[in-house]
Design a protein around this motif. Sequence first.
Motif, mmCIF file in Angstrom:
data_model
loop_
_atom_site.group_PDB
_atom_site.id
_atom_site.type_symbol
_atom_site.label_atom_id
_atom_site.label_comp_id
_atom_site.label_asym_id
_atom_site.label_seq_id
_atom_site.Cartn_x
_atom_site.Cartn_y
_atom_site.Cartn_z
ATOM 1 N N LYS A 1 -77.953 20.239 63.833
ATOM 2 C CA LYS A 1 -76.518 19.750 64.226
ATOM 3 C C LYS A 1 -75.699 20.277 63.043
ATOM 4 O O LYS A 1 -75.967 20.153 62.060
ATOM 5 C CB LYS A 1 -76.495 18.331 63.967
ATOM 6 N N ILE A 2 -74.581 21.029 63.570
ATOM 7 C CA ILE A 2 -73.595 21.610 62.635
ATOM 8 C C ILE A 2 -72.134 21.097 62.804
ATOM 9 O O ILE A 2 -71.965 21.002 64.077
ATOM 10 C CB ILE A 2 -73.601 23.074 62.785
ATOM 11 N N ALA A 3 -71.747 20.718 61.930
ATOM 12 C CA ALA A 3 -70.158 20.184 62.091
ATOM 13 C C ALA A 3 -69.167 20.866 61.256
ATOM 14 O O ALA A 3 -69.399 21.583 60.229
ATOM 15 C CB ALA A 3 -70.240 18.683 61.619
ATOM 16 N N TYR A 4 -67.921 21.106 61.828
ATOM 17 C CA TYR A 4 -67.165 21.977 61.289
ATOM 18 C C TYR A 4 -65.631 21.220 61.386
ATOM 19 O O TYR A 4 -65.403 20.563 62.607
ATOM 20 C CB TYR A 4 -67.015 23.093 62.325
ATOM 21 N N VAL A 5 -65.206 21.026 60.316
ATOM 22 C CA VAL A 5 -63.951 19.993 60.104
ATOM 23 C C VAL A 5 -62.849 20.765 59.167
ATOM 24 O O VAL A 5 -63.273 21.178 58.073
ATOM 25 C CB VAL A 5 -64.387 18.735 59.462
ATOM 26 N N THR A 6 -61.730 21.056 59.737
ATOM 27 C CA THR A 6 -60.705 21.663 58.813
ATOM 28 C C THR A 6 -59.264 20.893 59.229
ATOM 29 O O THR A 6 -59.002 20.629 60.207
ATOM 30 C CB THR A 6 -60.661 23.164 59.116
ATOM 31 N N ASP A 7 -58.463 21.231 58.020
ATOM 32 C CA ASP A 7 -56.793 20.980 58.452
ATOM 33 C C ASP A 7 -56.881 19.429 58.930
ATOM 34 O O ASP A 7 -56.444 19.371 59.939
ATOM 35 C CB ASP A 7 -56.449 21.813 59.274
ATOM 36 N N ALA A 8 -57.127 18.452 58.070
ATOM 37 C CA ALA A 8 -57.105 17.162 58.556
ATOM 38 C C ALA A 8 -56.365 16.436 57.391
ATOM 39 O O ALA A 8 -56.754 16.375 56.439
ATOM 40 C CB ALA A 8 -58.412 16.557 59.159
ATOM 41 N N ALA A 9 -55.500 15.454 57.835
ATOM 42 C CA ALA A 9 -55.006 14.430 56.903
ATOM 43 C C ALA A 9 -55.802 13.600 56.450
ATOM 44 O O ALA A 9 -56.917 13.012 57.185
ATOM 45 C CB ALA A 9 -53.601 13.915 57.480
ATOM 46 N N ASP A 10 -55.567 12.995 55.180
ATOM 47 C CA ASP A 10 -56.703 11.969 54.878
ATOM 48 C C ASP A 10 -56.025 10.430 55.147
ATOM 49 O O ASP A 10 -55.442 9.645 54.486
ATOM 50 C CB ASP A 10 -56.749 12.205 53.270
ATOM 51 N N LEU B 1 -68.189 12.621 63.643
ATOM 52 C CA LEU B 1 -68.408 13.902 64.130
ATOM 53 C C LEU B 1 -69.591 14.413 63.237
ATOM 54 O O LEU B 1 -70.455 15.321 63.859
ATOM 55 C CB LEU B 1 -67.037 14.651 64.065
ATOM 56 N N ALA B 2 -69.733 13.892 62.038
ATOM 57 C CA ALA B 2 -70.665 14.676 61.186
ATOM 58 C C ALA B 2 -71.774 13.909 60.657
ATOM 59 O O ALA B 2 -72.665 14.433 60.087
ATOM 60 C CB ALA B 2 -70.099 15.025 59.763
ATOM 61 N N ALA C 1 -61.196 17.973 47.653
ATOM 62 C CA ALA C 1 -62.252 17.916 47.447
ATOM 63 C C ALA C 1 -63.200 16.595 47.386
ATOM 64 O O ALA C 1 -64.351 16.472 47.855
ATOM 65 C CB ALA C 1 -62.558 18.726 46.280
ATOM 66 N N HIS C 2 -62.508 15.409 46.681
ATOM 67 C CA HIS C 2 -63.245 14.337 46.504
ATOM 68 C C HIS C 2 -63.450 13.814 47.862
ATOM 69 O O HIS C 2 -64.745 13.150 48.112
ATOM 70 C CB HIS C 2 -62.358 13.419 45.475
ATOM 71 N N ARG C 3 -62.604 13.584 48.534
ATOM 72 C CA ARG C 3 -62.412 13.037 50.008
ATOM 73 C C ARG C 3 -63.547 13.666 50.834
ATOM 74 O O ARG C 3 -64.167 13.198 51.573
ATOM 75 C CB ARG C 3 -61.140 12.959 50.773
ATOM 76 N N ALA C 4 -63.477 15.158 50.851
ATOM 77 C CA ALA C 4 -64.598 15.959 51.642
ATOM 78 C C ALA C 4 -65.941 15.621 51.078
ATOM 79 O O ALA C 4 -66.946 15.301 52.239
ATOM 80 C CB ALA C 4 -64.253 17.572 51.516
ATOM 81 N N GLY C 5 -66.200 15.512 50.063
ATOM 82 C CA GLY C 5 -67.700 15.114 49.555
ATOM 83 C C GLY C 5 -67.808 13.701 49.833
ATOM 84 O O GLY C 5 -69.168 13.625 50.250
ATOM 85 N N ALA C 6 -66.863 13.013 49.796
ATOM 86 C CA ALA C 6 -67.384 11.560 50.070
ATOM 87 C C ALA C 6 -67.719 11.237 51.691
ATOM 88 O O ALA C 6 -68.456 10.524 51.864
ATOM 89 C CB ALA C 6 -66.115 10.717 49.736
ATOM 90 N N LEU C 7 -66.930 12.013 52.304
ATOM 91 C CA LEU C 7 -67.295 11.981 53.625
ATOM 92 C C LEU C 7 -68.471 12.643 54.322
ATOM 93 O O LEU C 7 -69.031 12.121 55.124
ATOM 94 C CB LEU C 7 -65.941 12.743 54.689
ATOM 95 N N ALA C 8 -68.787 13.569 53.511
ATOM 96 C CA ALA C 8 -70.126 14.223 54.032
ATOM 97 C C ALA C 8 -71.261 13.295 53.596
ATOM 98 O O ALA C 8 -72.204 13.082 54.203
ATOM 99 C CB ALA C 8 -70.295 15.327 52.958
ATOM 100 N N GLY C 9 -71.009 12.612 52.289
ATOM 101 C CA GLY C 9 -72.069 11.514 52.015
ATOM 102 C C GLY C 9 -71.984 10.294 52.922
ATOM 103 O O GLY C 9 -73.230 9.753 53.412
#
Length: 342
Positions: A242-251, A262-263, A291-299
């Motif tokens: 499974k591969i997820a791709y997320v870009t350009d999204a408001a927090d 999605l992820a 970057a903080h939010r991206a990492g947190a969402l991945a976890g």
Amino acid sequence: MRPSFHPRLMNGPFGDPGLFVPFVFDKRAFLFDIGDIQSLDGRDVLKISHIFVSHTHIDHFIGFDRLLRICLGRDKTVHIYGPAGIHRNVEGKLAGYTWNLVQNYENRFVLNVSEVTPSRIHTQTYHCRDRFLLKSPPRTVPFSGKLLAEPSLSVSSEILDHDIPCLGFALTERFHVNIMKDRLTALGLPVGPWIGLFKKALFEGRSPAMEIAVPLGKDSEIRRYPLGELSADIARITPGQKIAYVTDAADTPANREKIRRLALDADQLFIESAFLAEDREMAERKHHLTAHRAGALAGEAGARQFTLFHFSPRYTGREQVLIDEATAAYHTAVRSEASRRP
């Protein structure tokens, strides 16, 4: 397990977004966003069967012209999915050129362009030999989260908020068929195109009694095996990628929930990281993730691996700071999720 997909970002973290996903066992590829695609040679571009466009800001869509240039005169159909307005955007690109000679092309080049809205998918078809002029009304089907469903894979999407609709995507393999080469050798079976047909029969759920013809290459000799017997002898079935791709999204809370969904349990998550947390006010104004939010969402989503991209140029030379911030947030989120489990 040898993976079926080998995804790679086309550009560095400061370059235009775009994820190229070639299929290991097929001369085929998917593309997520079509920014600068100069890093792809013509052979790679011609492998692309489907393009999934998050939105049509110039850095996510400018590569359309190169795709068009390489595919002209080819016998090829390219499927494009994008948010509301993608038909207008594609038609604007096509209108920028003169097409008075394309009726002389012998090959059939076609664009199938699907516009994704909250409840419907509207698809228009543009034929090169018709000068890309529309000849029929759009075809419309309901949209409930899935864009593409094939026997071996699917692509799902969430509509995110970037102050405009912006699509996030997940590519999911149904299951993975691992061919055990030592078993092939023991049975005296050669590697060949028949393996692709064997896998296709498994993905399509064909009867175990269905016969698979295996050419042995010796005086055109063919050996036949029941599908179920052959599967038990030479294959090991494991969970798919499974591969997820997320870009350009408001927090925003809504976006965060959609991204996590999605992820969920992705093997690889490619996620934008435009700003550091210390610049979150700027991120909010520009409708991007930190970057903080991206990492947190991945976890929180349980992604096994994540890759950051789409860095603001203000951080040139400071890439590692963004990576470190996201990595720390990821591990904190993973520990937190683990502590909630019984």
